[in-house]
Motif scaffolding. Structure first.
Motif, short mmCIF file in Angstrom:
data_model
loop_
_atom_site.label_atom_id
_atom_site.label_comp_id
_atom_site.label_asym_id
_atom_site.label_seq_id
_atom_site.Cartn_x
_atom_site.Cartn_y
_atom_site.Cartn_z
N PHE A 1 37.30 42.82 30.33
CA PHE A 1 37.43 43.74 30.81
C PHE A 1 38.90 44.14 31.18
O PHE A 1 39.44 44.65 31.17
N MET A 2 38.71 42.98 32.24
CA MET A 2 40.09 42.75 33.15
C MET A 2 40.88 41.88 32.05
O MET A 2 42.43 42.19 32.32
N HIS A 3 40.97 41.54 30.41
CA HIS A 3 41.89 40.84 29.97
C HIS A 3 42.59 41.91 29.05
O HIS A 3 43.44 42.94 29.33
N GLY A 4 41.14 43.36 28.72
CA GLY A 4 41.84 44.73 28.48
C GLY A 4 42.90 45.14 29.79
O GLY A 4 43.97 45.75 29.50
N LEU A 5 42.49 45.30 30.45
CA LEU A 5 43.52 46.48 31.38
C LEU A 5 44.89 45.08 32.08
O LEU A 5 45.36 45.86 31.75
N LEU A 6 44.97 43.83 31.65
CA LEU A 6 46.34 43.68 31.00
C LEU A 6 46.87 43.63 30.45
O LEU A 6 48.32 44.01 31.20
N LYS A 7 46.16 44.14 29.67
CA LYS A 7 47.03 44.54 28.00
C LYS A 7 47.80 45.66 27.82
O LYS A 7 48.45 46.03 27.60
N LEU A 8 47.12 46.78 29.03
CA LEU A 8 47.37 47.82 29.47
C LEU A 8 48.64 48.03 30.40
O LEU A 8 48.35 49.33 30.70
N GLY A 9 48.47 46.60 30.75
CA GLY A 9 50.13 46.42 31.60
C GLY A 9 49.49 46.88 33.39
O GLY A 9 50.30 46.95 34.22
N ASN A 10 48.13 46.68 33.39
CA ASN A 10 47.94 46.66 34.42
C ASN A 10 48.10 45.44 35.22
O ASN A 10 47.73 44.24 34.46
N THR A 11 48.68 44.98 37.14
CA THR A 11 48.73 44.17 37.36
C THR A 11 47.42 44.49 38.47
O THR A 11 47.06 44.96 38.97
N ILE A 12 46.86 42.90 38.30
CA ILE A 12 45.72 42.37 39.59
C ILE A 12 45.90 41.05 40.03
O ILE A 12 46.57 40.00 40.19
N SER A 13 45.80 41.55 41.55
CA SER A 13 46.09 40.58 42.33
C SER A 13 45.02 39.66 42.38
O SER A 13 43.95 39.18 41.89
N GLU A 14 45.47 38.16 43.18
CA GLU A 14 44.11 36.94 42.83
C GLU A 14 43.22 37.53 43.46
O GLU A 14 42.09 36.91 43.24
N LYS A 15 43.44 38.25 44.93
CA LYS A 15 41.59 38.06 45.21
C LYS A 15 41.49 39.97 44.80
O LYS A 15 39.86 39.55 44.50
N GLU A 16 42.25 40.25 43.92
CA GLU A 16 41.03 41.58 42.99
C GLU A 16 40.37 40.76 42.10
O GLU A 16 38.74 40.82 41.75
N GLU A 17 41.18 39.84 41.24
CA GLU A 17 40.38 39.25 40.55
C GLU A 17 39.26 38.23 40.71
O GLU A 17 37.89 38.24 40.11
N ARG A 18 39.65 37.69 41.44
CA ARG A 18 38.50 36.92 42.67
C ARG A 18 37.33 37.78 42.74
O ARG A 18 35.67 37.62 42.49
N GLY A 19 37.11 39.22 43.29
CA GLY A 19 36.31 40.11 43.65
C GLY A 19 36.23 40.56 42.55
O GLY A 19 34.26 40.26 42.30
N HIS A 20 36.69 40.85 41.40
CA HIS A 20 35.78 41.04 40.40
C HIS A 20 34.87 40.25 39.60
O HIS A 20 33.76 40.78 39.15
N PHE A 21 35.31 39.16 38.96
CA PHE A 21 34.47 37.92 38.89
C PHE A 21 33.14 38.04 39.87
O PHE A 21 31.83 37.22 39.73
N HIS A 22 33.11 37.71 41.17
CA HIS A 22 32.33 37.31 42.05
C HIS A 22 31.34 39.30 42.42
O HIS A 22 29.78 38.64 42.26
N LEU A 23 32.20 40.05 41.79
CA LEU A 23 30.54 41.42 41.12
C LEU A 23 29.84 41.17 39.81
O LEU A 23 28.89 41.99 40.59
N TRP A 24 30.08 40.99 39.00
CA TRP A 24 29.57 40.55 38.05
C TRP A 24 28.75 39.61 38.11
O TRP A 24 27.82 39.78 37.72
N LYS A 25 29.40 38.09 38.93
CA LYS A 25 28.08 37.44 39.37
C LYS A 25 27.21 38.07 40.27
O LYS A 25 26.09 37.80 40.21
N TYR A 26 26.73 38.44 40.86
CA TYR A 26 26.08 39.14 41.46
C TYR A 26 25.07 40.58 41.07
O TYR A 26 23.90 40.20 40.94
N VAL A 27 25.72 40.99 40.31
CA VAL A 27 25.25 42.00 38.96
C VAL A 27 24.46 41.45 38.32
O VAL A 27 23.06 41.21 38.71
N GLY A 28 24.64 40.25 37.49
CA GLY A 28 23.89 39.34 36.87
C GLY A 28 22.92 38.77 37.94
O GLY A 28 21.51 38.78 36.45
#
Length: 398
Positions: free
Chosen positions: A234-261
């Protein structure tokens, strides 16, 4: 019964080699700095034959012994009110809720917030990446698609299936959604039980299911791959579409899905914390997945044609145009050979829309504040979900 010994049997197959040497897999390696090999394959292979036994026992104790409305009402009560050690409930229910009510030591609510903000800030691009990259790309993995076929996903229709996926995704990616008893927590528990219900019915109705080759239906390793789809892919798709992602957002994104899992009962060993871990885990799993077959093509085309049968848009030309835009994004986000295997139709000027999205994202980054983009994205995503739920009346979660 002794588990079969699983080997990375497709590691020398053209589809595997192409993906990891010149396709999106190669891009993920370059993006993550992952070191991919099969040194630890045997540590993870057993998960192909393991599944959420606690969830299955809850379904047997509640859903298989009562009417569906009665069982659903009982589970709703447990979700909203909690379960304690002293409650007079089935042991399976106690195990499931004592696990999900236990906040893991590693959970960071500030990171959850950052992960949710990324999902909201990227607005429609989040939905494009989810649909035209993660979902349709997942159909290229033949064994991952088989439970969908077995549970008659094609008969249910892509509109309903997409509505349910969107309902889950939106509700677990909002502020504070994953706190115990809140909406995202509820959706995680119900999704977990839906998986168990489906698995038990597949095992009952498909006695010829080839477990040695395909793994258990909805097994833990396939669940890992699905949630790597929601996080890394999902994150790779966002990057391919020209979105910028901060280091904290990326860490948070993986953290969110780790907790969902974690809430879904996926073993923590299978829940990556960053892009490197996710890529290395994904590499192992793809080596046991053959490429798409005719069932995969049917699933892909059902999703592609969803726009034509979805009554959200009033006029036929609008529906055809939306289908065209999704086809453009699918070609842009997926590898060419994947699109060819799934028989994605060729269309003219297929890069025009995705490249326009890239330009617009660069402009929005300059003229709108991050806070404004989060607010707008949250509003727009909820509007899309409302439209879908209005079309399908309700999803299985409601």
């Amino acid at each position: 019964m002794k588990e079969p010994v699983l080997k990375p049997i497709y590691k020398n197959s053209p589809h595997f080699i192409s993906f990891w040497t010149k396709g999106n897999g190669k891009a993920l390696i370059d993006l993550s700095g992952a070191e991919v090999n099969f040194d630890t394959f045997e540590e993870y292979a057993p998960y192909f034959y393991q599944y959420d036994e606690i969830g299955d026992e809850v379904v047997k104790d509640i859903y298989f012994k009562k009417s569906y409305p009665e069982a659903s009402a009982e589970i709703d009560h447990y979700i909203r009110n909690g379960v304690s050690e002293n409650d007079s409930v089935p042991d399976s229910v106690k195990k499931l809720f004592l696990q999900t009510q236990q906040i893991p030591d590693w959970l960071d609510y500030d990171l959850l917030k950052s992960g949710a903000e990324l999902c909201m800030r990227c607005n429609v691009d989040s939905l494009i990446s989810l649909r035209d990259y993660c979902l349709i790309g997942g159909y290229d993995y033949r064994f991952l698609s088989k439970p969908l076929i077995a549970t008659e996903a094609l008969k249910k229709g892509a509109v309903k299936r997409l509505s349910e996926t969107l309902d889950f995704w939106v509700n677990v990616t909002r502020y504070d959604a994953l706190q115990i008893h809140k909406k995202g927590y509820e959706f995680a528990i119900k999704t977990r039980l839906i998986h168990s219900y489906a698995r038990l019915n597949i095992k009952k109705n498909y006695p010829d299911w080839n477990t040695a080759e395909q793994g258990e239906p909805i097994n833990n390793w396939d669940m890992m791959a699905t949630y790597i789809g929601f996080s890394l892919v999902f994150m790779h798709g966002l990057l391919k579409l020209g979105n910028t992602i901060s280091e904290k957002e990326e860490r948070g994104h993986f953290h969110l899905w780790k907790y969902v899992g974690y809430l879904l009962g996926i073993p923590e060993k299978l829940l990556p914390e960053n892009r490197r871990q996710a890529t290395e885990l994904f590499y192992h799993w793809t080596a046991v997945q053959p490429p798409s077959d005719s069932d995969s093509v049917l699933l892909a085309h059902s999703l592609l044609n969803e726009s034509l049968v979805n009554p959200i848009l009033k006029y036929n030309f609008q529906r055809k145009n939306l289908r065209y835009l999704h086809i453009c994004c699918t070609w842009f986000l997926l590898d060419k050979d994947v699109c060819e295997r799934l028989k994605i139709p060729e269309v003219s000027f297929k890069n025009a829309f995705p490249k326009t999205k890239i330009v617009l994202n660069h402009i929005f980054d300059r003229i709108w504040s991050r806070e404004k983009r989060i607010a707008i994205g949250d509003r727009d995503q909820r509007k899309v979900l409302k439209d879908y739920l209005g079309t399908t009346k309700a999803s299985n979660f409601r």
